[in-house]
Design a protein around this motif. Structure first.
Motif, PDB file in Angstrom:
ATOM      1  N   THR B 100      62.075  -3.352   6.410  1.00 21.79           N
ATOM      2  CA  THR B 100      61.191  -3.576   7.114  1.00 21.79           C
ATOM      3  C   THR B 100      60.879  -2.395   8.356  1.00 21.79           C
ATOM      4  O   THR B 100      59.521  -2.273   8.705  1.00 21.79           O
ATOM      5  CB  THR B 100      61.431  -4.934   8.076  1.00 21.79           C
ATOM      6  N   GLU B 104      57.364  -0.709   9.057  1.00 24.77           N
ATOM      7  CA  GLU B 104      57.018  -0.423  10.631  1.00 24.77           C
ATOM      8  C   GLU B 104      56.646   0.851  10.810  1.00 24.77           C
ATOM      9  O   GLU B 104      55.418   1.064  11.640  1.00 24.77           O
ATOM     10  CB  GLU B 104      57.834  -1.347  11.362  1.00 24.77           C
ATOM     11  N   GLU B 130      58.456 -10.686   3.333  1.00 21.24           N
ATOM     12  CA  GLU B 130      59.017 -10.143   4.897  1.00 21.24           C
ATOM     13  C   GLU B 130      58.590  -8.640   5.065  1.00 21.24           C
ATOM     14  O   GLU B 130      57.979  -8.462   6.128  1.00 21.24           O
ATOM     15  CB  GLU B 130      60.447  -9.978   4.809  1.00 21.24           C
ATOM     16  N   ASN B 131      58.501  -7.888   4.070  1.00 20.50           N
ATOM     17  CA  ASN B 131      57.966  -6.339   4.115  1.00 20.50           C
ATOM     18  C   ASN B 131      56.469  -6.195   4.449  1.00 20.50           C
ATOM     19  O   ASN B 131      55.968  -5.570   5.274  1.00 20.50           O
ATOM     20  CB  ASN B 131      58.271  -5.842   2.881  1.00 20.50           C
ATOM     21  N   VAL B 134      55.687  -7.773   8.257  1.00 23.25           N
ATOM     22  CA  VAL B 134      56.513  -7.351   9.389  1.00 23.25           C
ATOM     23  C   VAL B 134      55.552  -6.712  10.376  1.00 23.25           C
ATOM     24  O   VAL B 134      55.620  -6.941  11.565  1.00 23.25           O
ATOM     25  CB  VAL B 134      57.659  -6.320   8.913  1.00 23.25           C
TER      26      VAL B 134
END
Ligand SMILES: Nc1ncnc2c1ncn2[C@@H]1O[C@H](COP(=O)(O)OP(=O)(O)OP(=O)(O)O)[C@@H](O)[C@H]1O
Ligand SMILES: [Mg+2]
Lengths: 228, 266
Positions: B100, B104, B130-131, B134
């Motif tokens: 993540t 970002e 999740e990735n 994020v």
């Protein structure tokens, strides 16, 4: 302002004895004085008479009652001295009086109250009762030690009375759970496409039954609000 | 001004995330925005095929995140639609190659380069999901009118809210005839459960399959009902918030148009 003066001691004949009502807020000496005045009029009738000493619903009068009892035995040769049989209505009345005057502030009822939508995959657990103002979606799980109330549409899975309180109920304005459990009893949700009516589930003879809440009025016959 | 990162996700697989990402991305570019569509489905690369850019891949998003190349090297420019860029997934890696933190960092660069960055999320709610979310500030949740898809979309909506990302819904693959007969959930049924903002309604359309197989952007097909629905969705995302949401219908006769205007329910 008028203050109604109640006599501190009242005497009434009951069967083979006498019922003596004492005002515990009056001093012991004063009570003895009053008792003496009344008992002297009874003359020999006091001998071996059964005496009931009643202090109303006041508490912590054990000493007073013991002292007056001994006084009566020594002075008037009375027989057995007892207190009134514990009646359920007396303390209940007292609780209600207190509730009225103190406005329930001293009561604590453990309720987890939430608003909003509970979504699939979300789990809500509370020690006692849960109230949700909103909807519970399919795939959401609610579990409570006490009752579960959904002010909205209940479509998820619920467990009331977790783990073994079979008195618990589940109530929803639109009752369509996928699965319901009360205490240890499980039932699958019913998939009827009925109109939205407030319904509640409870245990009856070991089975979960669902009833129209307003028609069945499960709590309507409790005459006075009580803390749960 | 910084660009906006929008994640396209669903929970359940095969509901149209990749189709929606490609279509909305293309439509936003047609509206004059600089757009990057990013395939976050590492190991199951699809978006390049749908856009017909498969044969031009050199670098991919994993290379960008892991600093093996520059962003400009990995972004493939679409030759038919100006200002549309694809950053493909890697087909050989698995979801664990991205972190993540890495995503970002890449997102910061992307936001400087583009007006809109659409992330095509993989199915599921694990690492790949999740990735994808994020660095997103908005989310489009795709669902189809069936109970299991709604259930999964609802789960994803809960997860997005938990991260302060406000989701919008697209109901895809609506078959109006089936809805009319009561054999398919209506979009009202779906929204009753999901109750978040509706981004748009997309009908089942065989043109989707044709366009996908030819690698042609759906939104350039004027006879595609789904393509037109995605164009309207893009316009609304792009600020034309007054544009009404059209409910897919099977009749196109006069009476039907009239009854809709009068507010009757079909
Ligand atoms: N509106 C539609 N009409 C007809 N077919 C559609 C429509 N939307 C998507 N499809 C088809 O459904 C299939 C799945 O679509 P797509 O690959 O976009 O889903 P996805 O959510 O990205 O799947 P995955 O979870 O595997 O990534 C494809 O074959 C696509 O062509
Ligand atoms: Mg896909």
């Amino acid at each position: 302002m008028t203050i109604e003066m109640q006599p501190p001691v009242k005497l009434k004949g009951v069967g083979d004895g006498f019922w003596v009502t004492l005002d515990p807020s009056v001093s012991e000496d004063k009570l003895k004085e009053e008792v003496t005045r009344l008992f002297e009029r009874l003359k020999h009738l006091t001998i071996n008479a059964r005496i009931t000493l009643d202090t109303g619903d006041a508490r912590g009068c054990e000493n007073l009652i013991a002292n007056i009892g001994t006084f009566l035995k020594n002075t008037f040769d009375v027989g057995v001295v007892t207190t009134p049989p514990a009646k359920r209505s007396v303390p209940l009345e007292r609780i209600r009086q207190r509730d009225l005057s103190k406005g329930w502030t001293q009561h604590r009822s453990e309720v987890l109250m939430l608003r909003g939508r509970v979504r699939s995959g979300q789990r809500i657990k509370a020690k006692k009762h849960i109230v949700i103002i909103g909807n519970v979606n399919p795939g959401a799980e609610i579990s409570a030690g006490g009752n579960i109330i959904v002010m909205g549409r209940l479509m998820g899975q619920v467990h009331a009375g977790d783990p073994d309180n079979e008195e618990a109920v589940v109530l929803a304005l639109d009752f369509r759970p996928t699965q319901i459990q009360i205490g240890g009893v499980v039932a699958a949700g019913i998939d009827e496409n009925s109109d939205a009516v407030a319904e509640f589930a409870s245990i009856d003879k070991g089975r979960i039954i669902v009833q129209d809440y307003l028609k069945a009025e499960p709590f309507g016959n409790i005459p006075w609000p009580e803390v749960i | 001004m910084e660009g906006k990162i929008i994640v396209v996700t669903s929970g359940k697989g095969g509901v149209g995330k990749t189709t929606a990402t490609a279509s909305i991305g293309a439509a936003l570019a047609l509206e004059g925005n600089r757009v990057a569509v990013i395939d976050m489905d590492i190991g199951l690369r699809n978006l390049d095929v749908v856009l017909g850019l498969e044969n031009r891949i050199v670098f991919n998003i994993v290379d960008v995140v892991n600093k093996r190349c520059k962003l400009t090297q990995a972004a493939i420019r679409d030759r038919r639609i100006e200002n549309l860029f694809l950053i493909p997934a890697s087909q050989s890696d698995n979801k664990d190659v991205l972190t993540t933190a890495g995503v970002e960092r890449a997102a910061k660069i992307l936001k400087k380069e583009f007006d809109y960055i659409l992330m095509d999320s993989p199915a599921g709610i694990e690492k790949g999901f999740e990735n994808s979310i994020v660095s997103a500030s908005e989310a489009i949740v795709i669902c189809t009118p069936d109970v299991s898809s709604v259930r999964d979309a609802d789960r994803v909506i809960g997860l997005l809210y938990a991260r302060s990302i406000t989701p919008k819904i697209i109901v895809n693959r609506i078959v109006p005839q089936m809805v009319a007969k009561g054999d398919m959930l209506s979009h009202e049924d779906v929204m009753e459960v999901l109750s978040v903002e509706l981004a748009g309604l997309v009908p089942m359309d065989e043109q989707v399959v044709i366009a996908t197989n030819m690698g042609m952007p759906l939104v350039m097909q004027n006879n595609s009902k789904a393509g037109q629905a995605f164009r309207r969705i893009a316009k609304r995302l792009n600020g034309e918030t007054d544009l009404p949401i059209q409910v897919p219908t099977h009749k196109t006769g006069m009476w039907n148009k009239l009854s809709q205007k009068l507010g009757f329910k079909k």
